[in-house]
Design an enzyme around this catalytic site. Structure first.
Site, short mmCIF file in Angstrom:
data_model
loop_
_atom_site.label_atom_id
_atom_site.label_comp_id
_atom_site.label_asym_id
_atom_site.label_seq_id
_atom_site.Cartn_x
_atom_site.Cartn_y
_atom_site.Cartn_z
N VAL A 149 4.60 5.16 4.56
CA VAL A 149 3.36 4.49 4.98
C VAL A 149 3.73 3.40 5.98
O VAL A 149 4.66 2.63 5.76
CB VAL A 149 2.62 3.91 3.77
CG1 VAL A 149 1.36 3.15 4.21
CG2 VAL A 149 2.25 5.01 2.78
N SER A 157 0.81 -1.22 0.00
CA SER A 157 0.00 0.00 0.00
C SER A 157 0.84 1.27 0.00
O SER A 157 0.35 2.33 -0.39
CB SER A 157 -0.97 0.00 1.19
OG SER A 157 -0.29 -0.18 2.41
N GLY A 158 2.11 1.17 0.41
CA GLY A 158 2.99 2.32 0.29
C GLY A 158 3.24 2.69 -1.17
O GLY A 158 3.21 3.87 -1.55
N HIS A 159 3.48 1.68 -2.00
CA HIS A 159 3.62 1.93 -3.43
C HIS A 159 2.33 2.50 -4.02
O HIS A 159 2.36 3.42 -4.85
CB HIS A 159 3.98 0.64 -4.18
CG HIS A 159 5.29 0.04 -3.81
ND1 HIS A 159 5.39 -1.10 -3.07
CD2 HIS A 159 6.57 0.43 -4.10
CE1 HIS A 159 6.67 -1.41 -2.91
NE2 HIS A 159 7.40 -0.50 -3.51
N SER A 164 8.69 -4.10 0.95
CA SER A 164 8.54 -5.38 0.26
C SER A 164 9.30 -6.49 0.96
O SER A 164 8.96 -7.67 0.82
CB SER A 164 9.03 -5.24 -1.19
OG SER A 164 8.25 -4.30 -1.89
N ASP A 213 13.00 5.54 1.88
CA ASP A 213 14.36 5.44 1.34
C ASP A 213 14.94 6.86 1.26
O ASP A 213 15.13 7.41 0.18
CB ASP A 213 14.33 4.77 -0.02
CG ASP A 213 13.82 3.34 0.06
OD1 ASP A 213 14.52 2.50 0.66
OD2 ASP A 213 12.73 3.07 -0.47
#
EC number: 6.3.2.1
Length: 283
Positions: A178, A35-37, A188, A152
């Site tokens: 997130v 869900s972050g992506h 991931s 990152d």
């Protein structure tokens, strides 16, 4: 949402969108999306008319003992997530498509200072690989803007510097990290954690948060503060790669007088390396 595999198809699709006056956004990923992506793509869809996402597991940014071979490939699930988030075009090139002349003599993009230390110390060559593949994608798509996650943080700083120094006319937008309900930054690689490790993992962000709270409360002795938090993490089962307080722009070591800092951490639980950070600006 269309999916294309070649640079020629990618450029043709982007050219059509641009000929229609559309603003182009790019969100590069390595797949195995969470869900972050999806939040990055959704933000891109808010800011632009045509959203390009890429899924490419880039060999140049993996070290010899890292997880290139085992990194999860979940294309069908990723396509569904991207579609729901508002992606218009997905680019899924092969290694041969991205590096048609091989990688041994590939031109590399290096951002010297920002690539050194922190993750650059334990992952030599990583940020050269990141900067190289991102610059290639920028040249292929020529987006108006590109969106990256702030989790990152060092990578984002490297990309901002590359765009600035190479005069790339691209707006770089950082999107807040997130997190799961317990504070763990979505990644991931979280899927590598076993049940006990997953239960322990939120302690990394808790230590970062406590460090920020101490600084905000007036703590001046950064060395003692970091030593205490490292001991706390080690007691929770982590093997520390680094825990640092740095200037938020230059990523250089800093002092308590600095009002704009970032607390960055990388640590292992078992074989899984977790990273996290918190940007702290004091008035």
């Amino acid at each position: 949402m269309n999916t294309v595999k070649t640079v020629q198809e990618l450029r043709a699709a982007v050219a059509r969108a641009r000929s229609e006056g559309k603003r182009i956004a790019l969100t590069p990923t390595m797949g195995n999306l969470h869900s972050g992506h999806a939040a990055l793509v959704a933000k891109a869809a808010q800011r632009a008319d045509f959203v390009v996402a890429t899924i490419f597991i880039n060999p140049l940014q993996f070290g010899p003992n890292e997880d290139l071979a085992t990194y999860p490939r979940t294309l069908a699930a990723d396509q569904e997530k991207l579609l729901q988030a508002g992606c218009n075009l997905l680019f899924t090139p092969s290694v041969e498509e991205m590096y048609p002349h091989g990688m041994a003599d590939q031109t590399l993009v290096s951002v010297p200072h920002l690539s050194q230390g922190l993750c650059g110390a334990s992952r030599p060559g990583h940020f050269e690989g990141v900067a190289t593949v991102v610059s290639k994608l920028f040249n292929m798509v020529q987006p108006d803007l590109a969106i990256f996650g702030e989790k990152d943080f060092q990578q984002l700083a490297v990309i901002r510097a590359m765009v600035r120094d190479l005069n790339m006319p691209i707006q770089i937008i950082g999107e807040p990290t997130v997190r799961a309900e317990d504070g763990l930054a979505l990644s991931s690689r979280n899927g590598y954690l076993n049940e006990a490790q997953r239960a322990a993992a939120p302690a990394l962000y808790q230590a970062i948060r406590q460090t920020a709270d101490a600084i905000s409360a007036g703590e001046q002795d950064f060395d003692a503060l970091l030593t205490s938090k490292k001991q706390q993490l080690e007691a929770a089962g982590f093997r520390i790669d680094y825990l640092e307080i740095r200037d938020a722009t230059s990523l250089r070591p800093t002092t308590a007088e600095n009002r704009d800092v970032v607390i960055l951490a990388a640590a292992f639980l078992g074989k899984t390396r977790l990273i996290d950070n918190l940007h702290l600006t004091r008035s």
